[in-house]
Write an enzyme that holds these catalytic residues in place. Structure first.
Site, PDB file in Angstrom:
ATOM      1  N   GLU A 155       0.998  -1.191   0.026  1.00  0.00           N
ATOM      2  CA  GLU A 155       0.065  -0.088  -0.008  1.00  0.00           C
ATOM      3  C   GLU A 155       0.819   1.241   0.033  1.00  0.00           C
ATOM      4  O   GLU A 155       0.466   2.192  -0.581  1.00  0.00           O
ATOM      5  CB  GLU A 155      -0.855  -0.012   1.239  1.00  0.00           C
ATOM      6  CG  GLU A 155      -2.339  -0.875   1.131  1.00  0.00           C
ATOM      7  CD  GLU A 155      -1.698  -2.344   1.477  1.00  0.00           C
ATOM      8  OE1 GLU A 155      -0.667  -2.568   1.930  1.00  0.00           O
ATOM      9  OE2 GLU A 155      -2.501  -3.178   1.271  1.00  0.00           O
ATOM     10  N   HIS A 206      -8.911  -6.384  10.395  1.00  0.00           N
ATOM     11  CA  HIS A 206      -9.751  -6.406   9.250  1.00  0.00           C
ATOM     12  C   HIS A 206     -11.135  -6.006   9.463  1.00  0.00           C
ATOM     13  O   HIS A 206     -12.038  -6.220   8.534  1.00  0.00           O
ATOM     14  CB  HIS A 206      -9.804  -7.580   8.254  1.00  0.00           C
ATOM     15  CG  HIS A 206      -8.312  -8.444   8.320  1.00  0.00           C
ATOM     16  ND1 HIS A 206      -7.374  -8.821   9.377  1.00  0.00           N
ATOM     17  CD2 HIS A 206      -7.698  -8.404   7.123  1.00  0.00           C
ATOM     18  CE1 HIS A 206      -6.571  -9.337   8.750  1.00  0.00           C
ATOM     19  NE2 HIS A 206      -6.471  -8.962   7.527  1.00  0.00           N
TER      20      HIS A 206
END
Lengths: 335, 370
Positions: free
Chosen positions: A70, A139
């Site tokens: 990322e 998550h």
């Protein structure tokens, strides 16, 4: 009017905006196919299937798989935006934003300001958020308050397929960076979505349901939770107005304040952590600017200040439920 | 023989699949007359009163206040007073087993191609004989304008409602947008549907299109019913056209739509949302501006179509409280043109007072058919 899922609505907005403007590109992990698995092209359409079909329609130059890095691809998206493209970058889970927060918060959000308005950064960062799928504490978070806190970012949290499509189109056409967060619990929900392209302006709250006794403010997945509570409460003779701000930044303060003044009792339902969360922010707005109109204390229904638990029983206890909203409303509706 | 009349959840317009009983206005045992409003029904679009339609005694309320039922479901029973209680009981019991469990799918509009333009059209009563009726809505509206008229009028003939170019589900790009071009596309739609001659009821802009059609193709028109039409005067009250185009936020849209009604409270949340959703579509704003520039340059009507009134048997209907089309527009018309003024209605009499408007349209068609 055709019925579509939230996922289809996102997919349709991407298709239509890529068709409309050659500068729009899509990048992220597995958006072109999960090629690590069997080498198939477009096998997955992103981790949640939202980019399915884009590769075939627009080709590999505009639909780019990225490494699981990322920090690199969000930085690249910012640079691409600065030099004239309009990237839509997908972060699988918003929880992963930690490794690229500098790129978002110190670079992308700041370019227009630092360069005296001579630069713009039309990038959209899409990510899934929220609990409910047993994803565990890394998550499952609802991190939109982090982005809302940063000036220079626009933040969108859609609650329905119709809103998802129109707000994503608006995000892509916007000249400023937009963080667009999708509850993973909403992808399979359905609603009416027009076939044609349309945009919904930012900073315009949606009155999802009218009602005169208590104002429920909720965003993203919590809008459905608030609506369900409102239905139960209606059978008890308590009528609730459900207000969805749609965009935490810019926030439609006017509509929140107007509705507060009209109704006088407020319950804020939010999935983000309670400390410095969205509910706290809206609560302070109301307390500061509409205090005289309040007939009862403002109530917040949020998760506890705790990581999202993995155990299903605990995860269910963590996320605000219609029952908890009903309870909070009953408490403020008295007197 | 003594009759039992079931009262069922009505179908208002084409999108209604279910309705909610808001409030019964009569009680079991009350005497009922056909025009009596017996119950308030709420749909997603609008709340309205249901007229009994028959005479008798209200024997049973089957659906209580607050209950939501599919269209066609039994909500009450009216009968002649002499029908024995047992018979009513067994009627209700029998009907209950027949109540459809899922809402019946409403008829769906179809896309009609006219050259490269797509027109969204809804046909009801396709198999019925007689000259069909064409319904043309006003500026910024769509075929749902005829919510309370379409199904009702289609009981004995085919009734076609279209979305005009630049409106509803029709193409948002469509040429010049003046009345002649709109009328041409409407004529093309009739060709595509295989309809040679029609009665036309046109509201506002749709009335102007109907008048233009009378000027250009009077051979195709059996009669005209013009409701608060464009084309009979120059001014449009209250800056409506520019304000409608400019309105974007919920409140602004609600405010501007409120001007269309005698009672602005008639504007429902769903009506506002429908307009807002349409206006958000790419190309919708340009489409509205194209038509406005062609038909209402500088906020005034460009064409005087009074001369076309003589071409076809015509009737003009105007709401007494219309704030857009003033009474002067319907005065000094040819003697052959019947003018009807509807009380307690603004610019949308077909929605606010559907009963008398439907009656007038029927009468006008019957006169021309005779």
């Amino acid at each position: 009017m055709p019925q579509k899922t939230f996922r289809q609505a996102i997919n349709e907005a991407l298709h239509q905006e890529m068709k409309r403007d050659d500068r729009v590109i899509v990048m992220g992990e597995d958006v072109a196919g999960g090629s690590g698995a069997s080498g198939d092209k477009d096998a997955w359409g992103g981790a949640f299937g939202c980019t399915k079909g884009l590769l075939g329609a627009f080709g590999p130059a505009r639909v780019r798989d990225t490494p699981i890095t990322e920090s690199a691809f969000i930085g690249a998206a910012g640079g691409a935006a600065l030099t004239g493209l309009r990237p839509v970058a997908e972060i699988m889970y918003v929880d992963f934003v930690g490794v690229c927060l500098d790129q978002i918060m110190n670079q992308i959000a700041k370019f227009r300001y630092m360069f005296g308005g001579t630069a713009s950064t039309p990038v959209v960062i899409r990510a899934s958020y929220g609990a409910g799928r047993g994803g565990g504490s890394q998550h499952s978070q609802s991190l939109y308050p982090i982005f809302t806190h940063i000036p220079g970012l626009k933040v969108v949290v859609p609650s329905s397929p119709y809103d998802a499509k129109g707000l994503l189109a608006q995000a892509i056409r916007d000249d400023d960076p937009v963080v667009f967060l999708e509850s993973k619990m909403l992808y399979n929900t359905t609603g009416e979505v027009p076939d044609g392209a349309y945009t919904i302006p930012f900073g315009e709250a949606n009155i999802v349901r009218e009602g005169g006794d208590v104002l429920l403010v909720a965003i993203g997945r919590m809008v459905g939770v608030a609506e369900e509570a409102a239905k139960t409460l209606e059978t008890e003779g308590i009528s609730c107005c459900v207000l969805d701000p749609r965009t935490p930044s810019p926030l439609d303060e006017d509509t929140i304040l107007e509705k507060t003044e009209e109704i006088g009792r407020v319950v804020i339902v939010d999935e983000s952590y309670p400390r410095c969360g969205l509910a706290a922010d809206i609560s302070s707005l109301i307390a500061e600017r509409a205090f005289p109109s309040l007939k009862a204390p403002i109530r917040k229904v949020t998760p506890p200040h705790s990581p999202v638990p993995y155990a299903p029983v605990l995860e269910r206890a963590f996320v605000p439920t219609p029952d908890r909203v009903v309870e909070a409303v009953r408490a403020v509706a008295k007197g | 023989m003594a009759a039992i009349h079931p009262v069922v959840m009505p179908v208002w317009g084409v999108i209604m699949t279910e309705g909610t009983v808001v409030k019964w206005l009569v009680a079991e045992g009350d005497d009922i007359t056909p025009e009596l409003e017996i119950v308030e029904i709420e749909t997603t679009k609008v709340t309205g009163g249901l007229e009994a339609g028959v005479s008798g005694k209200l024997r049973r309320i089957v659906a209580d206040n607050g209950s939501t039922l599919p269209t066609g479901a039994l909500i009450a029973v009216i009968s002649d007073p002499e029908v024995p209680e047992a018979e009513i009981e067994s009627f209700v019991a029998g009907a209950k087993t027949e109540v459809p469990t899922a809402p019946v799918a409403p008829p769906q509009p179809a896309t009609i191609r006219v050259g490269d333009i797509e027109i969204n059209a809804l046909r009801l009563g396709e198999d019925l004989p007689g000259t069909p009726l064409l319904l043309l809505h006003g500026f910024g509206g769509d075929l749902n304008t005829w919510l309370f008229n379409h199904g009702e009028l289609a009981s004995d003939r085919q009734v076609v409602a279209v979305d005009l170019p630049g409106h509803g589900g029709s193409s948002l790009a469509f040429g010049s947008g003046d009345l002649a071009s709109l009328a041409g596309i409407v004529a093309g739609t009739l060709d595509a549907l295989g309809i040679s001659r029609v009665h036309v009821a046109g509201h506002s802009l749709g009335g102007g299109v109907a008048l233009k059609l009378a000027e250009l193709r009077s051979d195709r028109l059996a009669s005209l019913t013009l409701i608060a039409p464009v084309g009979l005067g120059a001014e449009i009250g209250g800056n409506y056209i520019p304000d409608f185009i400019a309105a974007d936020r919920t409140r602004a849209i609600k405010d501007v739509l409120g001007r269309l009604f005698a009672d602005s409270a008639a504007v429902s949340r769903d009506m506002v949302e429908g307009v807002q959703r349409f206006k958000r579509l790419d190309g919708a704003g340009d489409a509205l501006r194209t038509i406005a520039d062609a038909v209402f340059p500088d906020g005034r009507q460009k064409e005087d179509l009074r001369r076309s009134l003589g071409q076809v048997p015509a009737m003009v209907i105007r709401g007494e409280a219309d704030r857009l089309v003033s009474a002067s527009h319907v005065t000094g018309l040819p003697a052959s043109v019947e003018v009807i003024t509807i009380a307690d209605a603004g610019h949308m009499p077909q929605m606010e007072q559907p009963g008398p408007v439907n009656q007038a349209i029927r009468r006008q068609m019957a006169k021309a058919d005779a």
